[in-house]
Design an enzyme around this catalytic site. Structure first.
Site, PDB file in Angstrom:
ATOM      1  CE  LYS A  22       8.541  54.564 -43.705  1.00 28.09           C
ATOM      2  NZ  LYS A  22       7.098  54.493 -44.010  1.00 28.09           N
ATOM      3  NE  ARG A 121      -2.014  54.177 -41.536  1.00 29.70           N
ATOM      4  CZ  ARG A 121      -0.734  54.043 -41.841  1.00 29.70           C
ATOM      5  NH1 ARG A 121      -0.055  53.022 -41.388  1.00 29.70           N
ATOM      6  NH2 ARG A 121      -0.130  54.930 -42.598  1.00 29.70           N
ATOM      7  CG  ASP A 304       5.634  59.289 -39.134  1.00 30.05           C
ATOM      8  OD1 ASP A 304       4.651  58.646 -38.723  1.00 30.05           O
ATOM      9  OD2 ASP A 304       5.803  59.564 -40.341  1.00 30.05           O
TER      10      ASP A 304
HETATM   11  N1  EPU Z   1      -7.499  58.895 -42.912  1.00 28.67           N
HETATM   12  C1  EPU Z   1      -8.850  58.717 -43.103  1.00 28.67           C
HETATM   13  N2  EPU Z   1      -9.291  58.441 -44.363  1.00 28.67           N
HETATM   14  C2  EPU Z   1      -8.457  58.356 -45.429  1.00 28.67           C
HETATM   15  C3  EPU Z   1      -7.078  58.549 -45.231  1.00 28.67           C
HETATM   16  C4  EPU Z   1      -6.615  58.819 -43.951  1.00 28.67           C
HETATM   17  O1  EPU Z   1      -9.638  58.783 -42.160  1.00 28.67           O
HETATM   18  O2  EPU Z   1      -8.922  58.102 -46.553  1.00 28.67           O
HETATM   19  C5  EPU Z   1      -7.005  59.140 -41.549  1.00 28.67           C
HETATM   20  C6  EPU Z   1      -6.065  58.013 -41.084  1.00 28.67           C
HETATM   21  O3  EPU Z   1      -6.789  56.930 -40.573  1.00 28.67           O
HETATM   22  C7  EPU Z   1      -5.226  58.702 -40.046  1.00 28.67           C
HETATM   23  C8  EPU Z   1      -5.115  60.119 -40.593  1.00 28.67           C
HETATM   24  O4  EPU Z   1      -6.171  60.274 -41.539  1.00 28.67           O
HETATM   25  O5  EPU Z   1      -5.865  58.702 -38.807  1.00 28.67           O
HETATM   26  C9  EPU Z   1      -3.792  60.415 -41.267  1.00 28.67           C
HETATM   27  O6  EPU Z   1      -3.598  59.580 -42.386  1.00 28.67           O
HETATM   28  P1  EPU Z   1      -2.788  60.028 -43.660  1.00 28.67           P
HETATM   29  O7  EPU Z   1      -3.519  59.605 -44.867  1.00 28.67           O
HETATM   30  O8  EPU Z   1      -2.409  61.462 -43.518  1.00 28.67           O
HETATM   31  O9  EPU Z   1      -1.467  59.182 -43.505  1.00 28.67           O
HETATM   32  P2  EPU Z   1      -0.889  58.058 -44.474  1.00 28.67           P
HETATM   33  O10 EPU Z   1      -0.787  58.569 -45.850  1.00 28.67           O
HETATM   34  O11 EPU Z   1      -1.610  56.785 -44.236  1.00 28.67           O
HETATM   35  C10 EPU Z   1       1.550  58.901 -44.125  1.00 28.67           C
HETATM   36  C11 EPU Z   1       2.863  58.291 -43.761  1.00 28.67           C
HETATM   37  C12 EPU Z   1       2.830  57.896 -42.291  1.00 28.67           C
HETATM   38  C13 EPU Z   1       2.593  59.167 -41.477  1.00 28.67           C
HETATM   39  C14 EPU Z   1       1.293  59.839 -41.926  1.00 28.67           C
HETATM   40  C15 EPU Z   1       1.023  61.159 -41.243  1.00 28.67           C
HETATM   41  C16 EPU Z   1       3.622  57.268 -45.783  1.00 28.67           C
HETATM   42  C17 EPU Z   1       3.944  56.025 -46.521  1.00 28.67           C
HETATM   43  N3  EPU Z   1       3.107  57.109 -44.578  1.00 28.67           N
HETATM   44  O12 EPU Z   1       0.564  57.914 -43.871  1.00 28.67           O
HETATM   45  O13 EPU Z   1       4.119  57.380 -41.983  1.00 28.67           O
HETATM   46  O14 EPU Z   1       2.499  58.841 -40.118  1.00 28.67           O
HETATM   47  O15 EPU Z   1       1.337  60.081 -43.352  1.00 28.67           O
HETATM   48  O16 EPU Z   1       2.090  62.013 -41.410  1.00 28.67           O
HETATM   49  O17 EPU Z   1       3.863  58.353 -46.273  1.00 28.67           O
HETATM   50  C18 EPU Z   1       5.685  56.044 -40.835  1.00 28.67           C
HETATM   51  O18 EPU Z   1       6.549  56.447 -41.647  1.00 28.67           O
HETATM   52  O19 EPU Z   1       5.982  55.408 -39.804  1.00 28.67           O
HETATM   53  C19 EPU Z   1       4.266  56.346 -41.095  1.00 28.67           C
HETATM   54  C20 EPU Z   1       3.269  55.701 -40.492  1.00 28.67           C
END
Ligand code: EPU
Length: 415
Positions: A22, A121, A304
């Site tokens: 995904k 987030r 995850d």
């Molecule tokens: N964060 C910030 N600022 C930003 C971006 C992120 O503070 O601009 C913080 C977030 O709030 C969070 C942390 O950094 O506390 C991690 O966020 P990240 O950007 O790494 O995650 P994401 O891109 O929002 C993806 C996956 C998530 C997975 C995380 C971490 C996708 C679609 N989603 O999320 O997947 O948990 O990386 O590995 O790729 C899931 O599949 O259930 C899921 C939530």
């Protein structure tokens, strides 16, 4: 509202196959917006989130054809520079279209995604990257808008190795003028797969999977063909499921190197994990040692799989601790597991799990995707039937779960 009714099962033997990832396919679908030529993608999982992304890119101008697990996307022209609110509100990774839209047309408008069940987030790191590349970013009427006459390569340091920000900046930088360096970049396998896809389109990206990604901008990108990588979180969920029972279960279509921290913790729990040609075999006697876990960005233990692993530790012989460091609010499954007879106490970002001999069937609610998966695993070892409500969360990330579980002899029905 659909729900699952799940009967427990004593032993788990047989094999189960993992689908395309995904979190791998969603940014790849967004990346197709970077080219006027068609891209063919294989091993596309049939998930709710994939359908949402199809609607978003169609709105933007993509022609999308799906034939079982194959998808062709062609975006000859961009008709709308924005993603509709109704989809962004359902799925945060809709924000992935921002980088490609900005790079291809110089304008991207996406509704602010807001918080969700697992945390606030923010998107500050994505926007910091776009600004460093020369875009102006404005907010208004619930939207974030980025504009740029041209993007110019630069060096961008991420305060945290955000998966989303790394993807978005990497996609935007493919068409920028000059070289972009993303420092303290996320190293997840899905980032590497996206870089492979973009390079097949003609991008010049090196260093993905390390903390510095180098992108040399090119004038245009072309179409390409690609197969989505296996879903390491689905694979991990099935390995944990095997570990919770007396079992001999082969999990097929797995990249073992993507699951190192999970395999290490399962072995510490006393579970046997054997690498075979077709995948990973999990063998368990049902006896589980307690372990301590801290979630971290890749290659650390994946957030995850924190919830599914907690279901396993509920049955361990002793006390375990899980510390969640990636998201601030990812313990919503705890109260539901406790309703099934687990003994878990939360203290800030830590959960203390005291192993119990048995869980009981109950009515429980999936509050997010991985919390839902944790409840499915718990239901399979409970003393009697469990009803899991709000399973639309589970449908976001587990392709055809019922069929896969039924093949293992599990009684699961969707009502
Ligand atoms: N964060 C910030 N600022 C930003 C971006 C992120 O503070 O601009 C913080 C977030 O709030 C969070 C942390 O950094 O506390 C991690 O966020 P990240 O950007 O790494 O995650 P994401 O891109 O929002 C993806 C996956 C998530 C997975 C995380 C971490 C996708 C679609 N989603 O999320 O997947 O948990 O990386 O590995 O790729 C899931 O599949 O259930 C899921 C939530």
């Amino acid at each position: 509202m659909q729900k699952y009714i799940i009967e427990p099962i004593k032993e788990l033997n047989g094999e189960i196959e993992v689908d395309g990832a995904k979190n791998g396919i969603l940014p790849i679908m967004a990346a197709t917006l970077l080219s006027t030529e068609p891209c063919k993608i294989h091993r596309v999982p049939s998930l709710k989130d994939v359908s949402v992304m199809v609607e978003i890119i169609r709105h933007i101008g993509a022609k999308v054809d799906r034939d079982s697990s194959n998808m062709t996307v062609n975006v000859p022209e961009i008709k709308a520079n924005e993603a509709p609110y109704e989809y962004v509100s359902q799925m945060r990774s809709s924000f992935d279209v921002m980088g490609p839209l900005l790079a291809r047309t110089g304008l991207a408008r996406v509704p602010l995604p807001g918080g969700c069940a697992i945390g606030e987030r923010p998107i500050d790191l994505h926007l910091k990257g776009f600004k460093a590349l020369g875009a102006t970013v404005e907010f208004g009427h619930g939207f974030v808008e980025a504009r740029a006459d041209k993007l110019i390569g630069t060096s961008i340091y991420l305060d945290f190795p955000s998966v989303g920000a790394t993807k978005n900046i990497m996609m935007a930088a493919t068409l920028a003028e000059g070289v972009t360096l993303i420092e303290n970049a996320a190293k997840e396998p899905e980032i590497v797969d996206l870089a492979i896809f973009l390079n097949k389109m003609g991008a010049k990206i090196s260093g993905s999977g390390t903390q510095t990604i180098r992108i040399t901008g090119v004038k245009e990108l072309k179409g390409c063909e690609h197969s989505t990588l296996p879903d390491r979180i689905e694979a991990g969920t099935f390995l944990i499921m095997g570990a919770m029972h007396k079992s001999n279960l082969l999990v097929k279509n797995v990249v073992p190197s993507h699951l190192k921290p999970v395999i290490a913790k399962l072995i510490e729990c006393g579970i046997e994990i054997i690498e075979e040609d077709e995948g990973l075999r999990v063998k368990s006697s049902g006896k589980i040692n307690p372990v301590d876990i801290t979630t971290l960005p890749y290659p650390g233990f994946p957030t995850d799989l924190q919830a599914p692993f907690m279901s396993l530790l509920c049955l361990a012989e002793g006390n375990s601790t899980i510390v969640e460091t990636v998201f601030e609010n990812r313990f919503s499954h705890v109260s539901e597991l406790n309703r099934m007879g687990a003994k878990i106490k939360i203290d800030g970002h830590s959960a203390r799990i005291t192993g119990v001999e048995k869980l009981q069937g109950a009515d429980v609610k999936a509050t997010d995707l991985r919390a839902g998966a944790a409840l499915v695993l718990a239901a399979l070892v409970a003393e009697d039937a469990t009803t899991i409500h709000e399973i639309h969360h589970i449908d976001r990330g587990y392709n055809d779960l019922e069929t896969k579980l039924k093949k293992l002899g599990i009684h699961i029905s969707r009502i």
